[in-house]
Design an enzyme around this catalytic site. Structure first.
Site, mmCIF file in Angstrom:
data_model
loop_
_atom_site.group_PDB
_atom_site.id
_atom_site.type_symbol
_atom_site.label_atom_id
_atom_site.label_comp_id
_atom_site.label_asym_id
_atom_site.label_seq_id
_atom_site.Cartn_x
_atom_site.Cartn_y
_atom_site.Cartn_z
ATOM 1 N N ARG A 34 34.107 42.400 43.981
ATOM 2 C CA ARG A 34 35.490 41.972 44.060
ATOM 3 C C ARG A 34 36.449 43.052 43.546
ATOM 4 O O ARG A 34 37.540 43.215 44.074
ATOM 5 C CB ARG A 34 35.685 40.665 43.280
ATOM 6 C CG ARG A 34 36.953 39.958 43.688
ATOM 7 C CD ARG A 34 37.001 38.529 43.200
ATOM 8 N NE ARG A 34 36.221 37.633 44.014
ATOM 9 C CZ ARG A 34 35.275 36.807 43.548
ATOM 10 N NH1 ARG A 34 35.027 36.774 42.261
ATOM 11 N NH2 ARG A 34 34.603 36.028 44.367
ATOM 12 N N ALA A 35 36.036 43.816 42.536
ATOM 13 C CA ALA A 35 36.905 44.846 41.981
ATOM 14 C C ALA A 35 37.321 45.853 43.052
ATOM 15 O O ALA A 35 38.484 46.273 43.101
ATOM 16 C CB ALA A 35 36.209 45.557 40.817
#
Lengths: 339, 339, 339, 339, 339, 339
Positions: free
Chosen positions: C277-278
């Protein structure tokens, strides 16, 4: 019959803290820390008893002040809606928040059934409605449940209480002077809650014989003949009531000079406080104190007299360090800053 | 049939503590500390059984006293509203507060539905209503839940019970003699609650053979023939009842001289007590004891006899130090002060 | 009257984090970590106050945007069903999620009785319905109960809220900007919940005297005359509102070049982050920042400015290591990667 | 079909403790301490099974005894109100108090609605009503909840159960033989509760082979042919029943000489017991035992046989010292006192 | 629009575990262990999205398969009762079991009132009814309450859900593929529950730069144009769907030779596993994998590929040893056995 | 279709323990201790499946046996009241007691309203009613709540379930074979509950390769073709069913010679067991085993084979010593006694 506020022996910090809040409710309330038997609630009730009546819109359930020319109504009640409505005098009173209070009782409830069937909102008002323009007193505030604290903080921050359920929302003014008492030996307050009290004072019983004797005599005199005792203090009571009323009127005109602001910020910066509420509280409390003292502007004296009340509960502490332990450090900073 | 109060063997502290409260309920109740099997509740019940009937307004649910000429009614019941209403004699009785009591049952409840529909307040009275002008007895008071303690303290402090729900409020007199018993081995009381008991006494079973034998014989005689036993104590019972009635009448005229006040304050200042309730309690209890003894003013004797009861539960203690541990220190202070 | 967003002194990280989310809600919300008294909720409310109104289908209870030509309706309300229905402007607002919220109140409830009897679904909308296209603000998000967190994460992940009971199911759009605040000293968040916040920032009070003085002066000026103060900041407010509106329009056209993607992945691979997700958050936030800055494509600057916000709460920590402790390591990686 | 009481092998202490209580219920019940599988409840049930029927007022829900000439009724039921009402024989039975019992189920409930509407009290009787004139058996009494214990103790002390709600009060006789069993390894009893059991006995399984074999054979015989087995013990059963009935009749005439009282008090004074219940229990139990033995007065033998039962659970113990640990000390005192 | 299953980068173990279960649901479900942000639920949903529709009896609330010639109906609904009823295609879907689910909601409820009054059983179906022939997905399965786990295990074991209340009983098929996810850092599963998952896999984010970049690019492409992205993967999706359908058809004909059974048992005996479920799971999973690979019989390769999934969560562990810690030991045993 | 009991590989202790209970339910149930995946519940269900039908009164909700000539009815249902009523065959089945069961659901409830209004008792039967003449199976019996255990023990001890509410009482037969399973690693049973299980056995998975392979093959064969597999075991099943039926018929005639009783008591006396239940259980179990083996009297062999089952859970243990730890000691005693 209430024991007269002016007949209370000693307890100057408590008295000053209450009076400053009564003159400018924007100071943000008072936390009273102390042990048993020190008549905390008596002091608040007797101060409320002494204050002159406020003007309120007749029939308004929140006791709203009459609205200034051209402003909208303070609440949505029919009485306030009428710009030419009558007014009535009402006494400020002490609304007590019991420890086991439910959320519904605190903020009030919306009758959804009624709303859906008749289209009318029916709102059963809670304690926050009663608290508007009054004292809200929480005894043993450190024992309050967390979700009640949260609701209380929300209303205190907004000056309004808003209840929403299923798209129906009710909102009313909820400006009150929050006074909490706590025995620090029975648990602490969350830092977030501590910070919301504008000022904090410590109270303790008197330990000198002379003071105790005076308390005892006055109490015995009052118990024996409450009405007669009260009569003996009538002049002192009236004088204080007048002085507070005058201070309230004068407050908007009292100024805080630039160099006083400078010194206040120097103090809080020295202490490395987290937030900025202490700065604002000190300005307001110093100004209110100046108004009470009949001065045109707040000075170094007022800051010195009020600084401890604004800072004691906001100083960073080491683990297990008690509140107020940093008093020596604070004294040094005040000495350096306010000379 | 109740075991006669005057036939109880020993237990002088307990008896004195109860009688002093009966003569002046303003003394503020009694905490009885002691172990099992020491007939604490029997003593209270049998004292209540002995007391002469009080005069009450006929039909008043709170058993209010008839109001003095020119005063307003004590409560808002229709019977009290009529200044010329009849009166009835009622016996003082022991209302027991069970440990698991709910808030509703203690303070009573307002029927909101009824109020909204018919406009009439319907109040279902709670235990505090029953307690007015009676003993309120809490066995194992240290096991009471905190929120019940809080409600109890509020009523005890105000002498009234006020119930509020959604803007509807009911208030009634709730003056009672609070008697609590506790076994100190089963947990402590919060200092705040301890301080609310005017006096505290320790009770213990007798350890000398002669006393035990006397207790046993009286109990056996009572069990075998309660009515006959009671008859044998009738004169003693009547004598005590008369003496209490006389003391009650004389109480307002009994004075406490200045030097006695001085000594009382000297004692509490020596002990560095936190609050000021002990001072007032000692004055009132000494005066009540003087009235019971038929004296015109309280003297050094009365203070000495009552000091331990007023101070034992209020002394500062070290952690793990038991209540009463400072008895030696207290004796020394009393010896220094009351000579 | 709200304190103007542009008049807030300092707090650049907080401001940037909010603005980036407002430009691209796909960034995924903001976690604000900081101590008491740092005006977190004030900042969000004042930003919402500044934003231009959105266009919504008139009468839609979820404030749906009008659907693009040829698309189906966003929700199943009658207003959205009509492709030619009217639209109204609505302000984005801050919906607050209270800590003690129930599941029913959060997701809404289906009236089964009604459904079975009349065949009509009656859905009592919950807080997630109010939150659609608004901010959803959770103060002290680390104190939220686990099952509420789970429901919140489900809706946040799907962009919809689905309620099912006994075969009857209701679903509505629930796209909101989730903003949570927490005091890291009062407990941690589950890693799974942490990861759902697109960005995280730390806020702290100012410690320099000059900044504190500026805050104090602005606050005093606002308190004394809110309307006058607001007027003084009108131009700044309008300028920011325009800039955000322009950035929103430009966003779809802003690109992220291949070498920027490479550098982003190089950063997250160096940190050995668990999920992916980062990476996506960094791409979207850098692009939104570029749009705010009027650029046609995101560059090294944008990644550098946003990297800390996207990574601080996702770095692996040693036991007892605080969030953000790895800042030095991150700086080194950024220096290595973004040159 | 019940296993015959007289066929129980061994367990003399348990049998004596039960019989003494049956002869004089004023002895105050029995606490049975012992491990699993020792047929405690079987013994009580089979004793109840053996006892002759009592005479009760026909139709009285509390099974009241017919009132003596000139006395008032024992309860307020219509049957007892009629002084010339019929009587019926009823068997004493074992009412079991389950561990999870509610307060309502124990003491009964008043139907307030009914009372307010019709003016009639409707009382739903609880377990204490069923217990009147019966055994009340609590298995694992040390696991009972505290508030149930409190209610139980109140009724046991008063011999009546009084239920009050909102000014409506119901009271009925509740005289029962309280028998509790406990496994001391699973937790202790509060001293206050322990003291309420008149007597206490320890039971244990037999460890000698011969005894075990006898138990096994009798059990097998009973299991194979319950009716036949019971027939074989019919004479023994009848003999015991007659002996108990005779002892009950003789009890009022059995005396306790002065020197026996002296010795009893000497014992309890030596042990420094807290209360005085032990003295009274010893007198009554010794007298009941004398009645069972057909003697005209209680003697040293009876005191010796009963002392352990009355004292074991009342001796002061060191922390972690088990009940009964002071048996040696007790034996010495008995030897010194009863020679 | 769902992210295509075939476009998921990496995660081969997860994909294989799901596909094997889809081919033979008798394998017994899948436990997915891994950290945050690894798209566990996305994978399951996108696999369900890809699968061809199943044939179901039209109107059956449990989506029963049409019954083979001569068999009885699978459930007791009217539609299944008709052997010549129509059929409809239904998609397999993911039914999610929320953590806070109640027992009633999981298994359904019988309306007793209705049953007693009308004689008709009214059953309100629960989640297990929805789960029949679907995936049942439990996120954070280790946080599920124990009594819910028990109910789930019962249904999983029987393939039916049976609800009984007061003599009325309802039963329906409940065959589902149980997929649970858990973060092993947040608590463990009871061994009994672990054992019920046929297979278990570990998932982790990719740590190589190239993989991360690929994930990022595909995600960005999907976010920018979901429909276009899906179109690009249509052929791969269809190919996998066909391959699964073929494998399902071939499965009954795929055999497991004797020497493969020998080797499987050799493995589990070497590991001293407690139960026998691992043996059966390995046989079925190896066979399903062989079917997916188009082989006529399962071979050493299939056992090797599936052994870790079947054994990881069933190996005995030392206290504090993490699941999977014995991987080295397992590898050695596999090497010894499968050569 | 149930897996045939006779096809279960190994597990001889479990099988013997169940069969002995089926032949003589007076043995008192079976506690099965073992780890996961060992098919405990499968074994019980498949044994119930194999047993011949019992004869029951047609229409009796408790499946009572027809009453012997001249006896009263077993329950108070109308069907049993008719001495000439019809009978039906019913299968013994396994009633499962879920962990979270309520008291009402277990023992049933009396509808008081109905009883008061119509005078008819309406009893909603609970699980204990279903359990009469069936197996009552409690999985993970050590996790059962204490008050449920208490109710279960009461019924098990009395063979009846009695429900009383407000003077209304219902009672019905509740004779069941109690089978509990527990994983000793997940908590212990109270000694009192342990003692109520007549027998206890340990089960474990097979660790030898050959046994595992046999289990695997049988399971695969059953899964592939349940009906065919069952057919293959039909003869074995019928043979066991016949043997059990014969043993039941023969049981009353099987004797236990004096010297066997002597030896049994010698064993339990050597172990210093607390109660006497072990003695009786050993006699009954040895006799039932003798009946199963077609013998006319129980011998040393039967005692040896059954002793461990009767004694393992009743031996005194040191703190932290696991159940069964004293196996060596027991073996020695058995060797000494049974030679």
């Amino acid at each position: 019959m209430m024991f007269p506020f002016t007949a209370i022996v000693g307890q100057e910090a408590l008295k000053t803290g209450l009076i400053v809040n009564v003159i400018d409710p924007g100071v943000g309330g008072l936390l009273v820390m102390g042990e048993k038997g020190t008549a905390k609630s008596t002091a608040i009730r007797s101060l409320a008893d002494l204050l002159p009546a406020m003007t309120a819109v007749a029939g308004c359930p929140y006791r709203c002040a009459p609205r200034p020319q051209g402003d909208g109504p303070h609440c949505d009640c029919p009485a306030c809606a009428d710009p030419a409505g009558a007014t009535v005098p009402v006494r400020m009173r002490v609304v007590e928040l019991p420890l086991g209070i439910t959320e519904d009782r605190l903020i009030g409830t919306i009758d959804i059934e009624e709303a859906l069937q008749s289209g009318r909102k029916r709102f059963e008002r809670g304690l926050l409605a009663e608290a508007n323009r009054n004292f809200l007193y929480v005894d043993e505030v450190n024992l309050l449940e967390d979700h009640i604290v949260d609701l209380l903080l929300d209303s205190a921050a907004m000056g309004r209480n808003t209840v929403e359920r299923e798209g129906i929302s009710v909102s009313h003014p909820a400006r009150f002077i929050l006074v909490g008492s706590m025995n620090p030996e029975e648990g602490e307050l969350r830092p977030q809650f501590l910070d919301r009290f504008g000022l904090a004072v410590r109270v303790a019983g008197l330990s000198d014989k002379e003071g105790r004797l005076q308390i005892l005599r006055r109490r015995m005199a009052f118990d024996a003949d409450p009405a007669g005792f009260a009569k003996g203090w009538e002049r002192e009571q009236q004088a204080l009531a007048d002085r507070i009323a005058t201070a309230r009127d004068r407050l908007p005109g009292v100024t805080v000079p630039e160099d006083i602001l400078d010194r206040i910020v120097a103090i809080t910066a020295s202490l490395a406080l987290d937030g900025h509420r202490a700065d604002i509280v000190m300005v307001r409390a110093a100004r209110a104190l100046a108004a009470f003292r009949g001065m045109a502007e707040a000075g170094v004296e007022e800051v010195r007299d009020i600084a401890g009340f604004a800072l004691m509960h906001r100083q960073r502490r080491q683990p297990f360090e008690e509140m107020g332990a940093g008093a020596g450090r604070l004294d040094q900073i005040l000495a350096d800053t306010l000379t």
